[in-house]
Design a protein around this motif. Structure first.
Motif, mmCIF file in Angstrom:
data_model
loop_
_atom_site.group_PDB
_atom_site.id
_atom_site.type_symbol
_atom_site.label_atom_id
_atom_site.label_comp_id
_atom_site.label_asym_id
_atom_site.label_seq_id
_atom_site.Cartn_x
_atom_site.Cartn_y
_atom_site.Cartn_z
ATOM 1 N N SER A 19 3.604 -6.042 -5.777
ATOM 2 C CA SER A 19 3.998 -6.787 -4.583
ATOM 3 C C SER A 19 4.524 -5.894 -3.459
ATOM 4 O O SER A 19 5.121 -6.380 -2.511
ATOM 5 C CB SER A 19 5.073 -7.816 -4.947
ATOM 6 N N ASP A 21 4.961 -3.210 -0.238
ATOM 7 C CA ASP A 21 4.567 -3.143 1.165
ATOM 8 C C ASP A 21 4.292 -1.673 1.505
ATOM 9 O O ASP A 21 5.209 -0.845 1.524
ATOM 10 C CB ASP A 21 5.703 -3.694 2.029
ATOM 11 N N THR A 23 3.603 -0.151 4.244
ATOM 12 C CA THR A 23 4.281 0.347 5.444
ATOM 13 C C THR A 23 5.711 0.756 5.113
ATOM 14 O O THR A 23 6.168 1.840 5.497
ATOM 15 C CB THR A 23 4.251 -0.704 6.566
ATOM 16 N N GLU A 82 12.114 -2.778 -5.498
ATOM 17 C CA GLU A 82 11.355 -3.062 -4.282
ATOM 18 C C GLU A 82 10.857 -1.764 -3.627
ATOM 19 O O GLU A 82 9.695 -1.674 -3.218
ATOM 20 C CB GLU A 82 12.194 -3.853 -3.291
ATOM 21 N N ASP A 86 7.022 -0.520 -3.141
ATOM 22 C CA ASP A 86 6.542 -0.115 -1.817
ATOM 23 C C ASP A 86 5.868 1.257 -1.873
ATOM 24 O O ASP A 86 4.817 1.470 -1.268
ATOM 25 C CB ASP A 86 7.683 -0.109 -0.805
ATOM 26 N N ALA A 89 2.474 0.923 -3.476
ATOM 27 C CA ALA A 89 1.519 0.360 -2.512
ATOM 28 C C ALA A 89 1.088 1.424 -1.511
ATOM 29 O O ALA A 89 -0.094 1.529 -1.172
ATOM 30 C CB ALA A 89 2.136 -0.837 -1.789
ATOM 31 N N TYR A 90 2.026 2.231 -1.054
ATOM 32 C CA TYR A 90 1.709 3.288 -0.089
ATOM 33 C C TYR A 90 0.774 4.327 -0.698
ATOM 34 O O TYR A 90 -0.254 4.681 -0.109
ATOM 35 C CB TYR A 90 2.995 3.953 0.404
#
Length: 108
Positions: A19, A21, A23, A82, A86, A89-90
Motif C-alpha cells: 500500500s 506511496d 512519491t 508506512e 513507501d 513502492a519507490y
C-alpha cells in the motif's frame, strides 16, 4: 498456536506493504537508503547493493523485513511500517522505470 509463534518470531507485523506511496518513498529513500544504495538505487561500491536486481521477485513482506531488521551487512532501519511500504513502492517504481529505459528494451 505454532503459526502465531512463527509470525511473532519473524518480526512480521502483518502490515500491507503493497500500500506504499512511491512519491513519499522517494523522500524516505533519499534520507535513509541513498547513503549506501545511491540516489539511483544502483548501490555504492563497498557500501550497498544494487537494488535494481536483488528484490525484483521478492515479496513485499520479505523486502520490508530486510529494511526494518537489516540483511547481511545491511543495518536495520528505524522506519515505520508506512515509511517502509513507501520505500518499497519507490524502489519498485524505479525498477520498472529502469527496465523500460534500458538500452536493450529500446533497441534490441
Amino acid at each position: 498456536m505454532l503459526l502465531s509463534i512463527l509470525i511473532a518470531c519473524s518480526g512480521s507485523s502483518g502490515y500491507d506493504y503493497s500500500s506504499g506511496d512511491a512519491t513519499a518513498g522517494a523522500t524516505v529513500y533519499a534520507d535513509t537508503c541513498a547513503v549506501c544504495h545511491a540516489d539511483d538505487a544502483h548501490g555504492i561500491k563497498g557500501s550497498g547493493v544494487d537494488l535494481e536486481e536483488p528484490f525484483t521477485n521478492d515479496a513485499d513482506a520479505d523486502i520490508a523485513d530486510a529494511i526494518i531488521n537489516g540483511y547481511g551487512d545491511m543495518a536495520a532501519n528505524n522506519t515505520t511500517d508506512e515509511e517502509t511500504a513507501d520505500v518499497i513502492a519507490y524502489v519498485r517504481s524505479e525498477e520498472h522505470t529502469s527496465e523500460l529505459q534500458s538500452p536493450c528494451n529500446l533497441v534490441c
